[in-house]
Design an enzyme around this catalytic site. Structure first.
Site, PDB file in Angstrom:
ATOM      1  N   ASP A   6       0.829  -1.217   0.000  1.00  0.00           N
ATOM      2  CA  ASP A   6       0.000   0.000   0.000  1.00  0.00           C
ATOM      3  C   ASP A   6       0.861   1.263   0.000  1.00  0.00           C
ATOM      4  OD1 ASP A   6       0.934  -0.059   2.646  1.00  0.00           O
ATOM      5  OD2 ASP A   6      -1.041   0.136   3.566  1.00  0.00           O
ATOM      6  N   GLU A   7       2.157   1.119   0.268  1.00  0.00           N
ATOM      7  CA  GLU A   7       3.031   2.305   0.302  1.00  0.00           C
ATOM      8  C   GLU A   7       3.188   2.945  -1.079  1.00  0.00           C
ATOM      9  OE1 GLU A   7       6.498   2.189   2.703  1.00  0.00           O
ATOM     10  OE2 GLU A   7       5.553   0.901   4.192  1.00  0.00           O
ATOM     11  N   TYR A  45      12.241   2.695  -0.975  1.00  0.00           N
ATOM     12  CA  TYR A  45      11.567   1.384  -0.907  1.00  0.00           C
ATOM     13  C   TYR A  45      10.285   1.402  -1.736  1.00  0.00           C
ATOM     14  CZ  TYR A  45       8.304  -2.159   0.806  1.00  0.00           C
ATOM     15  OH  TYR A  45       7.369  -3.166   0.862  1.00  0.00           O
ATOM     16  N   LYS A  59       9.279  -0.606  -5.193  1.00  0.00           N
ATOM     17  CA  LYS A  59       8.147  -1.538  -5.273  1.00  0.00           C
ATOM     18  C   LYS A  59       7.168  -1.095  -6.373  1.00  0.00           C
ATOM     19  CE  LYS A  59       7.264  -4.646  -3.088  1.00  0.00           C
ATOM     20  NZ  LYS A  59       7.624  -6.085  -3.304  1.00  0.00           N
TER      21      LYS A  59
HETATM   22  P1  NAD Z   1      11.350  -9.824   4.547  1.00  0.00           P
HETATM   23  O1  NAD Z   1      12.369  -8.743   4.467  1.00  0.00           O
HETATM   24  O2  NAD Z   1      11.032 -10.432   5.860  1.00  0.00           O
HETATM   25  O3  NAD Z   1      11.776 -11.018   3.574  1.00  0.00           O
HETATM   26  C1  NAD Z   1      12.304 -10.818   2.296  1.00  0.00           C
HETATM   27  C2  NAD Z   1      12.857 -12.146   1.815  1.00  0.00           C
HETATM   28  O4  NAD Z   1      13.352 -11.975   0.485  1.00  0.00           O
HETATM   29  C3  NAD Z   1      14.027 -12.666   2.658  1.00  0.00           C
HETATM   30  O5  NAD Z   1      13.884 -14.038   2.895  1.00  0.00           O
HETATM   31  C4  NAD Z   1      15.258 -12.395   1.774  1.00  0.00           C
HETATM   32  O6  NAD Z   1      16.318 -13.300   2.021  1.00  0.00           O
HETATM   33  C5  NAD Z   1      14.654 -12.557   0.382  1.00  0.00           C
HETATM   34  N1  NAD Z   1      15.408 -11.827  -0.654  1.00  0.00           N
HETATM   35  C6  NAD Z   1      15.813 -10.530  -0.621  1.00  0.00           C
HETATM   36  N2  NAD Z   1      16.486 -10.223  -1.751  1.00  0.00           N
HETATM   37  C7  NAD Z   1      16.466 -11.334  -2.533  1.00  0.00           C
HETATM   38  C8  NAD Z   1      16.977 -11.645  -3.838  1.00  0.00           C
HETATM   39  N3  NAD Z   1      17.645 -10.740  -4.548  1.00  0.00           N
HETATM   40  N4  NAD Z   1      16.765 -12.882  -4.320  1.00  0.00           N
HETATM   41  C9  NAD Z   1      16.108 -13.814  -3.594  1.00  0.00           C
HETATM   42  N5  NAD Z   1      15.624 -13.591  -2.367  1.00  0.00           N
HETATM   43  C10 NAD Z   1      15.781 -12.363  -1.832  1.00  0.00           C
HETATM   44  O7  NAD Z   1      10.056  -9.217   3.862  1.00  0.00           O
HETATM   45  P2  NAD Z   1       8.507  -9.449   4.130  1.00  0.00           P
HETATM   46  O8  NAD Z   1       8.055  -8.492   5.163  1.00  0.00           O
HETATM   47  O9  NAD Z   1       8.248 -10.897   4.280  1.00  0.00           O
HETATM   48  O10 NAD Z   1       7.905  -8.938   2.742  1.00  0.00           O
HETATM   49  C11 NAD Z   1       7.676  -9.846   1.667  1.00  0.00           C
HETATM   50  C12 NAD Z   1       7.065  -9.099   0.498  1.00  0.00           C
HETATM   51  O11 NAD Z   1       5.845  -8.485   0.897  1.00  0.00           O
HETATM   52  C13 NAD Z   1       7.945  -7.970  -0.026  1.00  0.00           C
HETATM   53  O12 NAD Z   1       7.836  -7.960  -1.429  1.00  0.00           O
HETATM   54  C14 NAD Z   1       7.323  -6.709   0.572  1.00  0.00           C
HETATM   55  O13 NAD Z   1       7.561  -5.594  -0.253  1.00  0.00           O
HETATM   56  C15 NAD Z   1       5.867  -7.095   0.608  1.00  0.00           C
HETATM   57  N6  NAD Z   1       5.056  -6.435   1.638  1.00  0.00           N
HETATM   58  C16 NAD Z   1       5.424  -6.497   2.948  1.00  0.00           C
HETATM   59  C17 NAD Z   1       4.611  -5.919   3.915  1.00  0.00           C
HETATM   60  C18 NAD Z   1       4.958  -5.965   5.388  1.00  0.00           C
HETATM   61  O14 NAD Z   1       4.284  -5.332   6.191  1.00  0.00           O
HETATM   62  N7  NAD Z   1       5.978  -6.710   5.799  1.00  0.00           N
HETATM   63  C19 NAD Z   1       3.422  -5.279   3.535  1.00  0.00           C
HETATM   64  C20 NAD Z   1       3.101  -5.223   2.171  1.00  0.00           C
HETATM   65  C21 NAD Z   1       3.910  -5.814   1.238  1.00  0.00           C
HETATM   66  O1  TDX Z   2      11.811   2.116  15.477  1.00  0.00           O
HETATM   67  C1  TDX Z   2      10.773   2.436  14.864  1.00  0.00           C
HETATM   68  N1  TDX Z   2      10.013   3.447  15.361  1.00  0.00           N
HETATM   69  C2  TDX Z   2       8.876   3.892  14.736  1.00  0.00           C
HETATM   70  O2  TDX Z   2       8.213   4.815  15.231  1.00  0.00           O
HETATM   71  C3  TDX Z   2      10.353   1.787  13.643  1.00  0.00           C
HETATM   72  C4  TDX Z   2      11.157   0.664  13.068  1.00  0.00           C
HETATM   73  C5  TDX Z   2       9.216   2.245  13.031  1.00  0.00           C
HETATM   74  N2  TDX Z   2       8.504   3.274  13.539  1.00  0.00           N
HETATM   75  C6  TDX Z   2       7.293   3.734  12.823  1.00  0.00           C
HETATM   76  C7  TDX Z   2       7.484   4.051  11.360  1.00  0.00           C
HETATM   77  C8  TDX Z   2       6.145   3.706  10.755  1.00  0.00           C
HETATM   78  O3  TDX Z   2       5.252   4.810  10.896  1.00  0.00           O
HETATM   79  O4  TDX Z   2       6.358   2.654  12.848  1.00  0.00           O
HETATM   80  C9  TDX Z   2       5.629   2.565  11.623  1.00  0.00           C
HETATM   81  C10 TDX Z   2       5.861   1.190  11.013  1.00  0.00           C
HETATM   82  O5  TDX Z   2       7.227   1.149  10.620  1.00  0.00           O
HETATM   83  P1  TDX Z   2       7.853  -0.161   9.930  1.00  0.00           P
HETATM   84  O6  TDX Z   2       7.580  -1.345  10.791  1.00  0.00           O
HETATM   85  O7  TDX Z   2       9.258   0.157   9.577  1.00  0.00           O
HETATM   86  O8  TDX Z   2       6.936  -0.321   8.659  1.00  0.00           O
HETATM   87  P2  TDX Z   2       6.591   0.659   7.440  1.00  0.00           P
HETATM   88  O9  TDX Z   2       7.636   1.674   7.261  1.00  0.00           O
HETATM   89  O10 TDX Z   2       5.182   1.155   7.653  1.00  0.00           O
HETATM   90  O11 TDX Z   2       6.639  -0.384   6.229  1.00  0.00           O
HETATM   91  C11 TDX Z   2       6.118  -1.738   6.406  1.00  0.00           C
HETATM   92  O12 TDX Z   2       4.839  -1.875   5.913  1.00  0.00           O
HETATM   93  C12 TDX Z   2       4.659  -1.873   4.519  1.00  0.00           C
HETATM   94  C13 TDX Z   2       7.038  -2.763   5.777  1.00  0.00           C
HETATM   95  O13 TDX Z   2       8.343  -2.581   6.258  1.00  0.00           O
HETATM   96  C14 TDX Z   2       6.988  -2.700   4.284  1.00  0.00           C
HETATM   97  O14 TDX Z   2       7.760  -3.763   3.723  1.00  0.00           O
HETATM   98  C15 TDX Z   2       5.574  -2.833   3.816  1.00  0.00           C
HETATM   99  O15 TDX Z   2       5.469  -2.667   2.439  1.00  0.00           O
END
Ligand code: NAD
Ligand code: TDX
Length: 342
Positions: free
Chosen positions: A125-126, A148, A152
């Site tokens: 959603d970012e 980031y 994406k």
């Molecule tokens: P994460 O950082 O926990 O995991 C990423 C994984 O990708 C890791 O296992 C890493 O080793 C692997 N990776 C990184 N670069 C690579 C490469 N070049 N080749 C192969 N593997 C590689 O991330 P996550 O939070 O599980 O997010 C997964 C997906 O979901 C991402 O595409 C992220 O943008 C998307 N996403 C995450 C969130 C969230 O809140 N975490 C929300 C919306 C979308």
């Molecule tokens: O130390 C912190 N203090 C703080 O106030 C950290 C790590 C974060 N924050 C704030 C920043 C954001 O407003 O908390 C909120 C959430 O931060 P993150 O956990 O870093 O997430 P965000 O930046 O919102 O992005 C996450 O959600 C969307 C994931 O990292 C992304 O991969 C995903 O796409």
């Protein structure tokens, strides 16, 4: 389906593979993961040796490895990405490489075999940027504001261009902030839970008033399976829960669930370009995929805190490695100049 799940041993990938292994007994999974700092092969150790599971270590930017890993797969779910906004401010290059170029390499290989069914690009959603009021719909303009989210956005636009240009069956999903087991402790919720357990300070950026829509990771996984089974190629689906909370509210929920003291909370210097709010309209996923989230924040955060309490060796081994330098770099000056909550 025979799925290639890239980034399958990261946070969401791990939960997704577990979900598929238990809810879709006829499906098999090949995980391709580079094992960056965020990937842990042991997350899925329980499936090693199963005829339904294979692990390949490698980079999605490497066409040779991608070709070998994708052989025999009729679906791809691309989770592989650099994912932490703060790290993207420090090192945008690795984000452009994996989150854009890696998607191109996967798409090029995918399109060589016309019998393949679906390429699911996991986006965020970012890409809509900061939304001060209302909720973003899939047709809204993109306005990514961090390296980031810009990377994406590039990855998903490229994926959709393959649908338009080559007829590649691409679906894009844009999920809100996930939380749950196995999340690397650089992100807000696992960082604050584990810091609370350790009696460490909780560094809240800015005024703590930034808002996110929190989605329990299993609900995200059920939406992705619904997208694979019922989604229409060429469509984009928002996935979120509507559980909007300020970071301060999340922090207090964590303090309550862990029993830690309010005195640990510190207001620190804000993230550069910090988006104030994300919020998505999920009526398309609900109507077309028949999907609904099942976990409210109260029970999701309780489950998550329990998981980190029961799996301390998992996060303690992370926090004692590469993470230490990262944490020092990111937080030590901020914490020196921090303010306590009034
Ligand atoms: P994460 O950082 O926990 O995991 C990423 C994984 O990708 C890791 O296992 C890493 O080793 C692997 N990776 C990184 N670069 C690579 C490469 N070049 N080749 C192969 N593997 C590689 O991330 P996550 O939070 O599980 O997010 C997964 C997906 O979901 C991402 O595409 C992220 O943008 C998307 N996403 C995450 C969130 C969230 O809140 N975490 C929300 C919306 C979308
Ligand atoms: O130390 C912190 N203090 C703080 O106030 C950290 C790590 C974060 N924050 C704030 C920043 C954001 O407003 O908390 C909120 C959430 O931060 P993150 O956990 O870093 O997430 P965000 O930046 O919102 O992005 C996450 O959600 C969307 C994931 O990292 C992304 O991969 C995903 O796409």
């Amino acid at each position: 389906m025979n799925l290639l799940v890239t980034g399958g041993v990261g946070f969401i990938g791990t939960n997704f593979v577990k979900y598929v292994m238990s809810h879709r007994p006829n499906w098999s999974v090949t995980v391709l993961d580079k094992l960056t700092y965020a990937g842990r092969r042991e997350n899925l150790a329980e499936y090693e040796g199963s005829s339904r599971y294979k692990f390949v270590e490698g980079d999605i930017c490497d066409p040779v490895i991608v070709r070998a890993a994708m052989a025999g797969c009729d679906g791809v779910v691309n989770f592989a990405a650099e994912t932490h906004v703060d790290r993207s401010i420090d090192d945008p290059a690795s984000f452009v490489r994996t989150d854009v170029e890696g998607v191109r390499v996967l798409l090029e290989e995918f399109k060589l075999d016309n019998s393949r069914k679906i390429f699911l690009q996991i986006s965020t959603d970012e890409v809509y940027g900061s939304v001060e009021t209302g909720r973003s719909g899939e047709g809204d303009p993109l306005d990514p504001r961090s390296p980031y989210s810009a990377s994406k956005a590039g990855g998903e636009l490229l994926a959709m261009s393959y649908f338009t240009t080559f007829g590649t069956p691409v679906i894009v999903t844009r999920a809100s902030n996930n939380y749950g087991p196995h999340q690397y402790p650089e992100k807000l919720i696992p960082l604050f839970i584990t810091n609370a357990f350790e009696g460490e300070r909780l560094p809240l950026y800015g005024d703590g008033g930034n808002m996110r829509d929190w989605l329990f990771v299993t609900d995200h996984c059920s939406a992705l399976v619904a997208a694979l089974e019922k989604g229409t190629p060429g469509r984009i689906y928002n996935i979120g829960d509507g559980q909007e909370l300020t970071n301060k509210q999340v922090t207090f929920a964590i303090l309550e669930a862990t029993g830690a003291d309010t005195s640990l909370v510190r207001f620190v210097e804000d993230r550069l370009g910090h988006d104030r709010r994300y919020a998505v309209n999920v009526s398309r996923a609900s109507e077309e995929l028949g999907w609904k989230p099942q976990t409210n924040f109260e029970s999701g955060i309780a489950l998550t805190v329990d998981w980190y309490r029961d799996n301390s060796s998992w996060w303690q081994s992370i926090k004692s490695g590469e993470f230490r330098d990262y944490y020092k770099r990111m937080y030590s000056t901020r914490l020196e100049n921090s303010e306590r909550i009034q």
